[in-house]
Design an enzyme around this catalytic site. Structure first.
Site, PDB file in Angstrom:
ATOM      1  N   GLY A   1       0.945  -1.096   0.030  1.00 16.70           N
ATOM      2  CA  GLY A   1       0.055   0.135  -0.067  1.00 16.70           C
ATOM      3  C   GLY A   1       0.895   1.207   0.138  1.00 16.70           C
ATOM      4  O   GLY A   1       2.111   1.044  -0.044  1.00 16.70           O
ATOM      5  N   ASP A   2       0.252   2.512   0.005  1.00 12.58           N
ATOM      6  CA  ASP A   2       0.874   3.776   0.094  1.00 12.58           C
ATOM      7  C   ASP A   2       1.679   3.905  -1.166  1.00 12.58           C
ATOM      8  O   ASP A   2       2.872   4.336  -1.103  1.00 12.58           O
ATOM      9  CB  ASP A   2       1.642   3.784   1.348  1.00 12.58           C
ATOM     10  CG  ASP A   2       0.837   3.724   2.537  1.00 12.58           C
ATOM     11  OD1 ASP A   2      -0.441   4.275   2.494  1.00 12.58           O
ATOM     12  OD2 ASP A   2       1.128   3.030   3.312  1.00 12.58           O
TER      13      ASP A   2
ATOM     14  N   LYS B   1      -0.706   5.683  -5.441  1.00 11.55           N
ATOM     15  CA  LYS B   1      -1.639   5.567  -6.586  1.00 11.55           C
ATOM     16  C   LYS B   1      -2.585   6.487  -6.794  1.00 11.55           C
ATOM     17  O   LYS B   1      -2.881   6.912  -7.993  1.00 11.55           O
ATOM     18  CB  LYS B   1      -2.493   4.140  -6.239  1.00 11.55           C
ATOM     19  CG  LYS B   1      -1.762   2.971  -6.117  1.00 11.55           C
ATOM     20  CD  LYS B   1      -2.594   1.795  -5.617  1.00 11.55           C
ATOM     21  CE  LYS B   1      -3.141   1.965  -4.039  1.00 11.55           C
ATOM     22  NZ  LYS B   1      -2.166   1.779  -3.051  1.00 11.55           N
TER      23      LYS B   1
ATOM     24  N   LYS C   1      -2.065   9.702  -6.886  1.00  6.45           N
ATOM     25  CA  LYS C   1      -1.536  10.771  -8.135  1.00  6.45           C
ATOM     26  C   LYS C   1      -1.692  10.117  -9.397  1.00  6.45           C
ATOM     27  O   LYS C   1      -1.886  10.971 -10.481  1.00  6.45           O
ATOM     28  CB  LYS C   1       0.059  10.784  -7.579  1.00  6.45           C
ATOM     29  CG  LYS C   1       0.992  11.232  -8.747  1.00  6.45           C
ATOM     30  CD  LYS C   1       2.322  11.816  -8.391  1.00  6.45           C
ATOM     31  CE  LYS C   1       2.840  12.353  -9.984  1.00  6.45           C
ATOM     32  NZ  LYS C   1       4.153  13.103  -9.735  1.00  6.45           N
TER      33      LYS C   1
ATOM     34  N   GLY D   1      -5.879   6.017   1.894  1.00  3.33           N
ATOM     35  CA  GLY D   1      -5.594   7.185   2.071  1.00  3.33           C
ATOM     36  C   GLY D   1      -4.905   7.603   1.021  1.00  3.33           C
ATOM     37  O   GLY D   1      -3.788   7.174   0.511  1.00  3.33           O
ATOM     38  N   HIS D   2      -5.549   8.653   0.057  1.00  3.93           N
ATOM     39  CA  HIS D   2      -4.833   9.015  -1.121  1.00  3.93           C
ATOM     40  C   HIS D   2      -4.425  10.636  -1.025  1.00  3.93           C
ATOM     41  O   HIS D   2      -5.568  11.303  -0.675  1.00  3.93           O
ATOM     42  CB  HIS D   2      -5.905   8.624  -2.228  1.00  3.93           C
ATOM     43  CG  HIS D   2      -5.831   7.181  -2.468  1.00  3.93           C
ATOM     44  ND1 HIS D   2      -6.908   6.704  -3.292  1.00  3.93           N
ATOM     45  CD2 HIS D   2      -5.222   6.093  -2.479  1.00  3.93           C
ATOM     46  CE1 HIS D   2      -6.953   5.363  -3.033  1.00  3.93           C
ATOM     47  NE2 HIS D   2      -5.732   5.044  -2.738  1.00  3.93           N
TER      48      HIS D   2
ATOM     49  N   THR E   1      -5.931  -0.156  10.848  1.00  2.00           N
ATOM     50  CA  THR E   1      -6.108   1.227  10.883  1.00  2.00           C
ATOM     51  C   THR E   1      -7.143   1.580  11.706  1.00  2.00           C
ATOM     52  O   THR E   1      -7.616   2.905  11.824  1.00  2.00           O
ATOM     53  CB  THR E   1      -6.270   1.628   9.348  1.00  2.00           C
ATOM     54  OG1 THR E   1      -7.532   1.127   9.011  1.00  2.00           O
ATOM     55  CG2 THR E   1      -5.291   1.435   8.453  1.00  2.00           C
TER      56      THR E   1
ATOM     57  N   GLN F   1      -5.190  -0.126  -1.168  1.00  2.00           N
ATOM     58  CA  GLN F   1      -4.108  -0.678  -0.493  1.00  2.00           C
ATOM     59  C   GLN F   1      -2.972  -1.288  -1.602  1.00  2.00           C
ATOM     60  O   GLN F   1      -2.877  -0.834  -2.578  1.00  2.00           O
ATOM     61  CB  GLN F   1      -4.413  -1.856   0.509  1.00  2.00           C
ATOM     62  CG  GLN F   1      -5.232  -1.360   1.796  1.00  2.00           C
ATOM     63  CD  GLN F   1      -6.810  -1.024   1.523  1.00  2.00           C
ATOM     64  OE1 GLN F   1      -7.259  -1.862   0.867  1.00  2.00           O
ATOM     65  NE2 GLN F   1      -7.032   0.034   2.106  1.00  2.00           N
TER      66      GLN F   1
ATOM     67  N   ASP G   1      12.649  10.152  -6.700  1.00  2.00           N
ATOM     68  CA  ASP G   1      13.332  11.178  -6.172  1.00  2.00           C
ATOM     69  C   ASP G   1      14.027  10.879  -4.808  1.00  2.00           C
ATOM     70  O   ASP G   1      14.949  11.742  -4.413  1.00  2.00           O
ATOM     71  CB  ASP G   1      12.604  12.538  -6.501  1.00  2.00           C
ATOM     72  CG  ASP G   1      11.271  12.574  -5.725  1.00  2.00           C
ATOM     73  OD1 ASP G   1      10.529  11.417  -6.011  1.00  2.00           O
ATOM     74  OD2 ASP G   1      10.823  13.174  -4.905  1.00  2.00           O
TER      75      ASP G   1
HETATM   76  P1  IMP Z   1      -6.943  -2.572   7.990  1.00  2.00           P
HETATM   77  O1  IMP Z   1      -7.150  -2.797   6.647  1.00  2.00           O
HETATM   78  O2  IMP Z   1      -7.266  -1.559   8.815  1.00  2.00           O
HETATM   79  O3  IMP Z   1      -7.778  -3.941   8.658  1.00  2.00           O
HETATM   80  O4  IMP Z   1      -5.460  -3.159   8.394  1.00  2.00           O
HETATM   81  C1  IMP Z   1      -4.769  -4.266   7.925  1.00  2.00           C
HETATM   82  C2  IMP Z   1      -3.465  -4.194   7.694  1.00  2.00           C
HETATM   83  O5  IMP Z   1      -3.322  -3.284   6.307  1.00  2.00           O
HETATM   84  C3  IMP Z   1      -2.688  -3.111   8.495  1.00  2.00           C
HETATM   85  O6  IMP Z   1      -1.053  -3.573   8.542  1.00  2.00           O
HETATM   86  C4  IMP Z   1      -2.815  -1.964   8.207  1.00  2.00           C
HETATM   87  O7  IMP Z   1      -1.602  -0.868   8.306  1.00  2.00           O
HETATM   88  C5  IMP Z   1      -2.564  -2.068   6.593  1.00  2.00           C
HETATM   89  N1  IMP Z   1      -3.315  -1.155   5.724  1.00  2.00           N
HETATM   90  C6  IMP Z   1      -4.736  -0.938   5.519  1.00  2.00           C
HETATM   91  N2  IMP Z   1      -4.804  -0.166   4.536  1.00  2.00           N
HETATM   92  C7  IMP Z   1      -3.785   0.572   4.079  1.00  2.00           C
HETATM   93  C8  IMP Z   1      -3.376   1.409   3.352  1.00  2.00           C
HETATM   94  O8  IMP Z   1      -4.112   1.931   2.557  1.00  2.00           O
HETATM   95  N3  IMP Z   1      -1.826   1.668   2.876  1.00  2.00           N
HETATM   96  C9  IMP Z   1      -1.087   0.974   3.878  1.00  2.00           C
HETATM   97  N4  IMP Z   1      -1.505   0.114   4.618  1.00  2.00           N
HETATM   98  C10 IMP Z   1      -2.774  -0.351   4.875  1.00  2.00           C
END
Ligand code: IMP
Length: 428
Positions: free
Chosen positions: A12-13, A16, A18, A40-41, A130, A228, A337
């Site tokens: 994740g993160d 995407k 952008k 979160g975008h 989260t 994700q 970068d």
């Molecule tokens: P959940 O989706 O809140 O149940 O979290 C499960 C796992 O997925 C945890 O390790 C979170 O940090 C990770 N996670 C959930 N959504 C994101 C995201 O959008 N970006 C990065 N990690 C995420």
């Protein structure tokens, strides 16, 4: 019809949002099909920064419909806050957004269950969720008996159902956490609160499956926005340290209702390094000053929870796996970068597990825990690249690094991002 998917290939993160914002103008519809307010975008346009969570990143593009489909778990309060935030900045959300009546709704008990379960994991190690109620809401969806979909909020029996579920959940939670002062849920009050949300959302709610099947037949261009990353996929990721939906390419059809035959292109998105937030093994993690350097330069703090992200070298073994799993045609490499100041950069090409060299991504988390990364070292470029707009203008070291990533992952690189702004993107 063109059906393009944007899929995160790591944890994740991957930035995407952008890309979705960038590609939205070439599409008629942008679709968010799994996950929820755990995503979160961030989209940066000039001096303006937009933080989106449930609303597709296509919302900022005039003339494009943004669709939240039934595979998403919906926190109505969060989406309304997002709608209000965008509306106050003159984004025409009401003309552009549709929400499926099939989305499963997140209630206060889902948040409470998330907190209790993650604090008391059977194996002793928390997932580090989260805390947005994502897992418990998907649990209720699969369990069916205590699930409520958005469409249910407009039915006559909504009050009676919510009161009876509130009662069951009060008892379940008391059993789960065994506290002397159990959390209780007031069904009547929750009904009132959610009725108000439902009334506000009503003009946006529809059968998005029908809408998208019509769009496909009308030759509309659809962009599917994954949330994700594929390593967090419930079935194919680093289970149990995953999210509760299919966040790899395999989730697109299930979540949206659009058959896979309409998907014409899959763009896999990866950072030029790796990050992970929450628990679980991370073979290339850099728990040292290089990791901190990447965290500082990449601003690697969660958009949703603000937690510092764990940082590490690019894991080509893992990304090759997720690129294959997601049917990726080409790669977008983001945040290149961030590596610019490093004298040397490493890439993980394989793992050593119990003294054996492994090139397939392990299916069991215990094997992944034992994985020692086999690292290849490349020289850095130590030059500012944030102003570069064409591949051929990148320093030799940066080009060599990208070539090696592409070779190891087995996919061509089509897009490179060298900064947060829309403009800071290499497309040719
Ligand atoms: P959940 O989706 O809140 O149940 O979290 C499960 C796992 O997925 C945890 O390790 C979170 O940090 C990770 N996670 C959930 N959504 C994101 C995201 O959008 N970006 C990065 N990690 C995420």
């Amino acid at each position: 019809m063109a059906g393009t998917c944007i899929i995160g290939l790591q944890w994740g993160d991957e930035a995407k949002g952008k890309l979705v914002d960038l590609l939205a103008k070439e599409h008629d519809v942008v679709v968010r099909y799994q996950g929820g307010a755990n995503a979160g975008h961030t989209v940066v346009i000039g001096d303006e920064k937009y933080k989106l969570s449930l609303i597709p990143s296509g919302i900022l593009t005039p003339g494009v419909k943004s669709v939240v489909t039934g595979g998403v778990v919906l926190d109505p309060k969060t989406i309304l806050e997002e709608i209000d935030g965008l509306t106050s900045r003159a984004v025409a959300v009401e003309e552009r957004l549709l929400i499926s009546d099939r989305t499963h709704v997140i209630f206060p008990w889902h948040m409470a269950e998330d907190a209790v379960m993650d604090a008391n994991p059977a194996g002793g190690e928390s997932i580090g969720t989260t805390q947005r109620g994502i897992g418990p809401c998907y649990q209720d969806k699969v369990g069916r008996s205590y699930a409520i979909r958005l469409g249910d909020l407009y039915r006559d029996d909504f009050r009676q159902r919510i009161e009876s579920i509130a009662d069951v959940k009060t008892r379940t939670l008391a059993g789960l956490n065994g506290r002397a002062d159990p959390i209780t849920f007031d069904g009547a009050a929750i009904h009132q609160e959610y009725q108000a949300y439902a009334a506000r959302l009503k003009p946006l709610v529809c059968d998005t499956t029908a809408y998208l099947l019509d769009a496909v037949e009308d030759d509309k261009r659809i962009l599917f926005e994954g949330a994700q990353g594929a390593l967090l996929d419930i079935d194919h990721g680093t289970f149990p340290f995953v999210t509760s939906s299919n966040s790899s390419g395999v989730g697109v059809s299930g979540g949206s209702g659009v058959p896979g035959r309409w998907i014409t292109k899959v763009l896999g998105v990866a950072k030029a390094y790796s990050t992970r937030v929450g628990g679980g093994p991370f073979p290339t993690e850099l728990d040292n000053e290089i990791g901190q350097h990447i965290r500082d330069l990449g601003n690697e703090y969660g958009t949703v929870t603000n937690r510092p992200r764990r940082c590490g070298w690019f894991d080509a073994l893992a990304v090759r796996y997720t690129a294959r799993l997601s049917g990726v045609d080409a790669l977008a490499v983001m945040l290149l970068d961030v590596l610019s100041e490093l004298p040397q950069i490493k890439i993980c090409t394989a793992y050593e597990i119990d003294g054996k060299r492994v090139t397939n991504f392990p299916s069991h988390v215990d094997d992944l825990r034992k994985a020692v990364p086999v690292l290849e070292t490349l020289p850095g470029w130590q030059q500012d690249i944030t102003g570069v707009r064409r591949m051929k203008d990148l320093p030799t070291g940066a080009r060599a690094y990208l070539d090696r990533l592409s070779e190891l992952v087995g996919r061509p690189i089509e897009i490179v991002s060298v900064g947060p702004d829309r403009e800071q993107t290499i497309l040719e």
